[in-house]
Design an enzyme around this catalytic site. Structure first.
Site, short mmCIF file in Angstrom:
data_model
loop_
_atom_site.label_atom_id
_atom_site.label_comp_id
_atom_site.label_asym_id
_atom_site.label_seq_id
_atom_site.Cartn_x
_atom_site.Cartn_y
_atom_site.Cartn_z
CG ASP A 6 0.42 -5.66 -1.14
OD1 ASP A 6 1.25 -5.47 -0.22
OD2 ASP A 6 -0.81 -5.54 -0.96
CB SER A 7 0.22 -9.13 1.76
OG SER A 7 -0.24 -7.83 2.02
CB CYS A 70 3.98 -6.08 0.73
SG CYS A 70 3.50 -6.56 2.39
CD GLU A 149 -8.13 -5.04 2.76
OE1 GLU A 149 -8.99 -5.93 2.78
OE2 GLU A 149 -6.91 -5.28 2.64
CB CYS A 184 1.03 0.23 6.05
SG CYS A 184 -0.23 -1.03 5.73
CG HIS A 186 -4.18 -1.36 3.42
ND1 HIS A 186 -3.19 -2.22 3.00
CD2 HIS A 186 -5.36 -2.01 3.27
CE1 HIS A 186 -3.76 -3.36 2.62
NE2 HIS A 186 -5.07 -3.26 2.78
N1 DGL Z 1 0.64 -4.80 2.46
C1 DGL Z 1 0.91 -4.80 3.87
C2 DGL Z 1 2.04 -3.80 4.17
O1 DGL Z 1 2.26 -2.85 3.45
C3 DGL Z 1 -0.33 -4.49 4.69
C4 DGL Z 1 -1.36 -5.60 4.70
C5 DGL Z 1 -0.85 -6.87 5.34
O2 DGL Z 1 -0.70 -6.94 6.58
O3 DGL Z 1 -0.59 -7.82 4.60
O4 DGL Z 1 2.75 -3.99 5.15
#
Ligand code: DGL
Length: 266
Positions: A6-7, A70, A149, A184, A186
């Site tokens: 993931d990012s 992600c 977060e 997403c 989060h």
């Molecule tokens: N992990 C990213 C997503 O699911 C969200 C956070 C980001 O913008 O990197 O798209």
């Protein structure tokens, strides 16, 4: 061994879902590209380049299945990753689309995600391939990432106000929505506010589909039959490109303390 990338910290919500469905004899290795997060506001080419580096890091460690946790990376890089890697690669968009098409009674599906995910049109394409008559409306909700977060969740007045504003904007685009994809990593942390406020805004219960939970089924299906629950508790190894706040925020996303966090360069 399954590699999940993931990012940043958000993909731990996907790991949380996998921990519940994948046998304990399967090792999970996580990579969060925390030095370069967010991906959601970056260009498709940059996200694809970062995703390939992250995938290479995990394949070099011997993972046999790659989960792109992600949504933004799944939207921009999945095809390239599949073409360049010799192991199975599973993203979150197709499972999320499948889940939404399966539960939507009215065929009016909303998708919320990062700017990148929404601009990519990836959910629209994936849902159209499964349910061609479904009406899909997507809406970018970038402020939900920092709120999650920060731990400003259900009942927090600022988080509730932001969720309400985004859902009202979505309602203006399609008042008939009956299903909403949390597109997403989060957003599962904000599920209670999204559920409560969407019911108020749309005037009826809206079914929420968590793309991270939806990916657990195809991952379990891709595992060999020899995988068993032979360990009491599996160790989760996490690699990050920057360690600041990862353990603290990550334990909230994972729902348990992190075992092992190691900083690496890609
Ligand atoms: N992990 C990213 C997503 O699911 C969200 C956070 C980001 O913008 O990197 O798209």
């Amino acid at each position: 061994m399954i590699g999940v990338f993931d990012s940043g910290v958000g993909g731990l919500t996907v790991v949380r879902a996998l921990l519940q469905s994948v046998p304990t004899s399967v090792e999970l290795v996580y990579l969060g590209d925390t030095a370069r997060v967010p991906y959601g506001s970056k260009s498709p080419a940059t996200v694809a380049r970062y995703s390939k580096m992250a995938a290479r890091f995990l394949t070099d460690r011997g993972v046999e299945l790659l989960v792109v946790a992600c949504n933004t990376a799944s939207a921009f890089a999945l095809d390239e990753l599949r073409a360049s890697l010799s192991i199975p690669v599973i993203g979150v968009i197709e499972p999320g689309a499948r889940g939404a098409a399966a539960v939507s009674a009215a065929g009016h599906i909303g998708v919320i995600g990062t700017l990148g995910t929404v601009r990519s049109g990836a959910y629209e394409r994936a849902i159209a391939a499964i349910a061609p008559v479904a009406v899909v409306t997507s809406h970018a909700c970038p402020l939900l990432v920092p709120l999650a977060e920060e731990g400003w969740l259900d009942g927090d007045p600022i988080a509730d106000a932001v969720v309400r504003r985004y859902l009202e904007e979505l309602r203006a685009k399609d008042p008939l929505l009956d299903t909403l994809v949390l597109g997403c990593t989060h957003y599962p942390l904000l599920k209670p506010n999204i559920a409560r406020i969407s019911e108020e805004v749309f005037g009826r219960a809206v079914t929420l589909v968590d793309s991270g939970e939806a990916v657990a089924a195809p991952v379990a299906a891709a595992l060999p039959a020899v995988a068993t629950d032979k360990l009491e508790r599996r160790l989760l190894r996490c690699f990050v490109t920057d360690e600041a706040r990862f353990a603290e925020v990550g334990s909230r996303f994972l729902g348990r303390p992190l075992d092992h966090v190691e900083k690496v360069d890609l």
